[in-house]
Enzyme design. Sequence first.
Site, PDB file in Angstrom:
ATOM      1  NE  ARG A   1      -3.328   2.109   3.200  1.00  0.00           N
ATOM      2  CZ  ARG A   1      -2.886   3.028   4.057  1.00  0.00           C
ATOM      3  NH1 ARG A   1      -1.676   2.956   4.556  1.00  0.00           N
ATOM      4  NH2 ARG A   1      -3.686   4.037   4.407  1.00  0.00           N
TER       5      ARG A   1
ATOM      6  NE  ARG B   1      -3.899   4.064  -0.797  1.00  0.00           N
ATOM      7  CZ  ARG B   1      -4.952   4.010   0.003  1.00  0.00           C
ATOM      8  NH1 ARG B   1      -4.899   4.555   1.208  1.00  0.00           N
ATOM      9  NH2 ARG B   1      -6.076   3.440  -0.397  1.00  0.00           N
TER      10      ARG B   1
ATOM     11  CG  ASP C   1      12.713 -17.138  10.801  1.00  0.00           C
ATOM     12  OD1 ASP C   1      12.124 -17.506  11.823  1.00  0.00           O
ATOM     13  OD2 ASP C   1      12.755 -17.811   9.758  1.00  0.00           O
TER      14      ASP C   1
ATOM     15  N   GLY D   1       7.710 -16.686  29.611  1.00  0.00           N
ATOM     16  CA  GLY D   1       8.328 -17.353  30.745  1.00  0.00           C
ATOM     17  C   GLY D   1       8.292 -18.864  30.626  1.00  0.00           C
ATOM     18  CB  ALA D   2       8.767 -21.165  27.769  1.00  0.00           C
TER      19      ALA D   2
ATOM     20  CG  ASN E   1       1.915 -25.756  35.067  1.00  0.00           C
ATOM     21  OD1 ASN E   1       2.554 -24.860  34.541  1.00  0.00           O
ATOM     22  ND2 ASN E   1       1.180 -25.549  36.155  1.00  0.00           N
TER      23      ASN E   1
ATOM     24  NE  ARG F   1      -2.983 -34.410  26.793  1.00  0.00           N
ATOM     25  CZ  ARG F   1      -2.646 -35.536  27.407  1.00  0.00           C
ATOM     26  NH1 ARG F   1      -1.411 -35.995  27.320  1.00  0.00           N
ATOM     27  NH2 ARG F   1      -3.537 -36.212  28.100  1.00  0.00           N
TER      28      ARG F   1
END
Lengths: 322, 322, 322, 322
Positions: free
Chosen positions: C24, C28, C131, C189-190, C219, C247
Site C-alpha cells: 500500500r 500510494r 525470523d 516465561g517458558a 506444569n 501434550r
Amino acid sequence: MKEIKRIGLITSGGDAPGMNAAIRSVVRTAESKGIEVYAFLRGYAGILDKEYKVLKFSDVGGIMEKGGTILRTARVLEFKLPEVRKEAADILRELKIEALVVIGGEGSLTGAKLLMEEQDIPVVGIPGSIDNDIPQTDMCIGVDTCLNTTIEAMQKLKDTASSHERAFIVEVMGRGSGYIALMSALSVGAEAVIIPETPVDFKAIAERIWEERQRGKVNSIIVVAEGAASAYTVARHLENRIGFETRITILGHIVRGGSPSAFDRILASRMGYEAIKSIVEGEYGVMIALSRSNMIRVPIESVLSEKKELDMEILKLAKILS
Amino acid sequence: MKEIKRIGLITSGGDAPGMNAAIRSVVRTAESKGIEVYAFLRGYAGILDKEYKVLKFSDVGGIMEKGGTILRTARVLEFKLPEVRKEAADILRELKIEALVVIGGEGSLTGAKLLMEEQDIPVVGIPGSIDNDIPQTDMCIGVDTCLNTTIEAMQKLKDTASSHERAFIVEVMGRGSGYIALMSALSVGAEAVIIPETPVDFKAIAERIWEERQRGKVNSIIVVAEGAASAYTVARHLENRIGFETRITILGHIVRGGSPSAFDRILASRMGYEAIKSIVEGEYGVMIALSRSNMIRVPIESVLSEKKELDMEILKLAKILS
Amino acid sequence: MKEIKRIGLITSGGDAPGMNAAIRSVVRTAESKGIEVYAFLRGYAGILDKEYKVLKFSDVGGIMEKGGTILRTARVLEFKLPEVRKEAADILRELKIEALVVIGGEGSLTGAKLLMEEQDIPVVGIPGSIDNDIPQTDMCIGVDTCLNTTIEAMQKLKDTASSHERAFIVEVMGRGSGYIALMSALSVGAEAVIIPETPVDFKAIAERIWEERQRGKVNSIIVVAEGAASAYTVARHLENRIGFETRITILGHIVRGGSPSAFDRILASRMGYEAIKSIVEGEYGVMIALSRSNMIRVPIESVLSEKKELDMEILKLAKILS
Amino acid sequence: MKEIKRIGLITSGGDAPGMNAAIRSVVRTAESKGIEVYAFLRGYAGILDKEYKVLKFSDVGGIMEKGGTILRTARVLEFKLPEVRKEAADILRELKIEALVVIGGEGSLTGAKLLMEEQDIPVVGIPGSIDNDIPQTDMCIGVDTCLNTTIEAMQKLKDTASSHERAFIVEVMGRGSGYIALMSALSVGAEAVIIPETPVDFKAIAERIWEERQRGKVNSIIVVAEGAASAYTVARHLENRIGFETRITILGHIVRGGSPSAFDRILASRMGYEAIKSIVEGEYGVMIALSRSNMIRVPIESVLSEKKELDMEILKLAKILS
C-alpha cells in the site's frame, strides 16, 4: 567495588503496559545476584509512607502478562520539594537500601536524578511511557502495546464506519504529545489527525472530507489527541462546516491497559536485567535504553536535557497514504 | 408451490457484526437452490434508489470475518409512509423480485411486515441487533460479538484502574436498552451499572464506592448506558459526592465493529440458510429465530406485538457478584 | 537524474504480516510522485509469467490490516539460474519497468542483487521476514506481529497448563533460526527452549522440570524451534526420562497470519515510502532499514555479506527469568 | 427445610474457560446467603486427599477473566469404584459439608450422581465442557470461548493460506465428538471437515480440492477432529492423491485456554448463582442448564440417560457455504 545487598524499586507516573514485566525482571535478576528487592507502592509516595513489600522470585510469577503495575503508581507532586526528597532519602538509608530502580517517565526520572544529585542515592532509571517521549531510547516500555490497543479499537470503528455515511471522531491520550494520535492514525489510515504539535486547521479537514465525499468516500475517521482539542470541539466544527453527521469515541484509559505485547515484554525484561547489571557494576545515574537491538546506559542528566520531537516526516507520510 | 427464481436482500437499521455472515449464507444457499439474489444497498433506501448488485457465490467470499455489512445500512425514515412502501414494492415487482429477505432490528422488521401486509411482498426476517431487543429469538445476530468487544475494552480499563486510585466511567451504546451495559458490567464485575430500565440513584452508587474505598478497594468501574445518563453527568455527580477523581471512556461505535465471534458466524450462517429454506417452502411473513439450539420460524407480527424485557434477576446477580 | 515513470513490485519468499502495508505504501507514495506500479504475482514467478496488475491508489484500500500478501508469494528455485534472471530482466525491460521493489527475505534480496549486478535492473529491497534474520536493520517486517501471535497462543496454553499437571510442548517455525522460539519463550516465561543455535540437552531439561516439580511447580511449557527438533521427539525424550505426561501443540503457519501489529504497519509504511524516495533520488542496490527510529538505506551487497546472529545474552536472560 | 451452612465445590474433568467465573459466582452467591464454601483441588482427588481451601468473597477477585480453573482439575479414574466414592462421602461428612457443587462434564456428573444415589450426598451439577456434549442444556461453559479461540487461529491460517498455493490441515480437539471441528469449520468456511461421527472419505475431499483448484482456488483449509484422524494421516492421503503440498497445525490444548468470552462469563455466573439457589431451596440431584435465555434445573439422571448428537444439518450447511 562495593557489593550491593538491597535495592529499592518503584513504578512511578502514568502506568504503562510492560511495567510488570520490568518488575519481574528486576526482581528475578536481582535474586540471581543475591540482591534483595524492596518494592514500594505508588511510586515515590510509597517511600515516604514506608509502604513496601520485599519481592521474591515467586512473588512475581504470573505478572508479566498483566497490564498496569502491581506496585501501583502515582504522581507525587510534593516530590518536587527538596525537603521531601531528603525525607525519602533518609527513609531509604534507614532501610539500608543501597540503590533505587525507578521505572517511569520524565517526571519520575527527574525525581531520581535529584535524589542522586542532592542526596547521593544511587539510582538507575527504566523508561516507561506510552507517549514515547523519552529521549535517547528507541522505544519506551508501553508504547508498543498502547499503539496496538489503540489501532484495534480504531479498526473496529472502520468496520462500522464503512457501513454508514458518517465521520467518526476518536479522541486518544496525549496531553503534550501527538505521538499516539499520529502513529495510530498512520496505522489505520485515518483521514485526518489533530495533534498539539501543529495548529489545527478545521477548514482544511472539512474540505478534505468534503472532497473525498465528492469522490465517493462516504465515511471517515478523524483522530484527535486530547491535548490538541476535544472530540466534541472537533465534532462541532465539522458538523457546522460540512453538515456531516459525526459520532464520537473517547478511548480514555483503555489504551493504558491490556496484556503487554511481545515487544514490550522483551523490552521490559531486557531493561530490568540491564538495570541490575548496571547496579552490580556500580554504574549509577543512568537510564537503560534501547539502541538498535542493544541495551545501553545513558546518563539520566543527558536524557533530561533533551526533548524528543515528533518526527514530522511521519505526519507527511500519513497524509500521503490516507 | 411456485418455484422462486429471484429474491431481494437488504441489511437495515443499525449494523451488527455477523450481518456479512448472514449475507454470505443467504447468497450461497440461494445459489445452491437456483435462486438469484439482488442485494440492495443501504437498506430500504437502496430499493427506492434501485441501487443493487446481483451477488453470486464468489462475491461473498472473504466477507464472513468482517464486521459491519458490505451492503451498508441506513435508517430510512420515509419508509414509515405507506406511499413510499408502495413505491418500493413497485420497484421490487418491476425487478421481478419474488421475495425479500430483511436483516435488521425491530424497525426494519416493521417495514417488512407492512410491505407484506399492504403490498403483498413475501418477506422473511432475520434478527440483527446488538441490543438483543427482539422477542422470540434466544439471541440476535451481533449481540455476542458486541459484548465481547465491550468487555475486552473494559478489561483493559481494569488493568490500569488497579494501578490507580480512581473511578472509571464507561459509557456504552443503548438508547432504549440497558442490555449491553448490564451484561458487560456483569462480565467484568463492574462496581455499578446505570441503565434506562431503572431509576439512577447516584447517592447509592457514591455510597457503595465510598464503602468499598473504606474497605480498601481504591478503584472502581461504573458502566452507563447512553440512554440512562451521559458519562459526564455520572462523573460530575460522583466527583461532587465523594471527591473521587474520575476518568471517562466513551466506547461509541467501537462496539458495533470487530470480526464476528464464532457464535455470531454460526448463528448468522444458520439463519441465512433457514431463511432460504423458508422461501423455498413458501413460508412468508416469518422471522428466523434461535430457540434452544434450533432454528425456528415465528410470525413477524407476533414478534412485533411483544416487547423483550431485560431480565432484572441479572441486575440482582451483578450486584451480588461485584 | 532520470525521472522514473514505471516500477515493478513483488513480494517474495515466505509471507510476513505487514507486507500488505508495504505494498500500500509503495503504491500510494509512487502515485503521489507520478510513478506507475506494476505489481507481479507470486514473486519472481510473476515476472517470468508476465502476471501483473497495475495498482492504483484505490486498489490498495483496506489491505493494510490484512495478514499475508495480496500479491501472493512463492519461492522460485529456478531464479538461481543466471539465464532465468536474464529472462526476467528482458521482460521487465519489455514492460518499460525502470526499477524493481522487492519485499522479502535473504533469498529474495539475493535475487534482486543479482538482477542488478548481471542485468543492470535498478532494485530497492524491503526486508520482510518473520525470523528477523536480515542484518543491518533493527527489525524486519512481520517479526513483531509474528511474536504477538505466538505468545497469544502460548499464553492460552499457560491457562490450561496451570489447571493440569503436565508438560506442554510447543513447536514453532524456525528452520535455521531460533529467534521466534527464543523470543516467545522469553515473553511467556517458558521453562525451556530448544533452538538450532545451541545443542539440545534433553537430560538438562528433564532435570530442570523434575526439580521444579519437586519445588511444587507441576506444569511447564517447552518451546521448540522446528529446526532444532520436532515436538514429538521432545515429548518422547521427556516422557522417557521423567514419566511426565506431555501434550503437543504445533503452531505451524498460524504465526505467519494475523492482522499486522501497529509496529509492523508503521514499519512497513515507512519502508515503502522510503523505497520510493530512494528510487526518486536515483539510489539503487540498497535495502531500506530501520536504524534506531530512522529509515536508512544500506547496500544490499553489504547486507548479504553478513549473518545476523541470535543474541545469546537473551538465552541467558530467558533462563534467569523463568 | 434445613438451612445449609457449608458446601463443597470442585471442578473436574477437562478444564473449560469460564470455570473460574462459575467458581466466583458460587462463592460469592453462597457468601451472600451465609454459606461457607470448601473448594477442593483437582476434582474428586482433592476430596480424597482432603486438599481444600475455604474460599471467601475476596479470594475469587480477579479470577473471572482467567482461563483454566484456579482449583485445578483432574480425571480421577479410581472414582469409578464404589468404595472410593464411599471414602469421599465419609470425608465430606466428616468436614460437615452438606452439599457438593460439581463443575464438569459427563464423567464428573456421573460421579456426582453416584455420590448422591449411593452415599446420600446432596449434589448440584454445572455443565462445563468445550465439546458441548452434555444434553438438556443449550450450551456448556467453555464452548463459546473454545470456538472463538479456534477460529481466531484458523483465521490467521487463512491469511497466509491465501498467499500460498497449499492445503493447510488443522487438527483440533475432539476425541469422541466432532463438535469443535464442525463448528469451527463452518465459522471460517473451511473447505473440508473430518469428524468421528461420519466416515472419512479422503477420495471425496481430494476431488473437491482438485476441482476447486481447477476453478482457480489454490489454497484450502481442512479441519480434522483428533478422534477422526491425525493431521499427519490426512496430509499423507492428500499429498498422495493430489500432489498438493500440505502444511500442518495441531492446536492441542490452546483451545482450552484464553480469557472467557462474555457469553461464558455470563453463563457461568448465572449457573453458579442458580446452583446456590437450588441448594438453598433444597433441590438436589440436578444439573443447572441454559434453556432459551433461562436457567433451569434438570435431573442429572435424565441428563446422563441421553446422548447429545451432533446436528448433521450443520454439516450439510457447512458444505453448502464453503
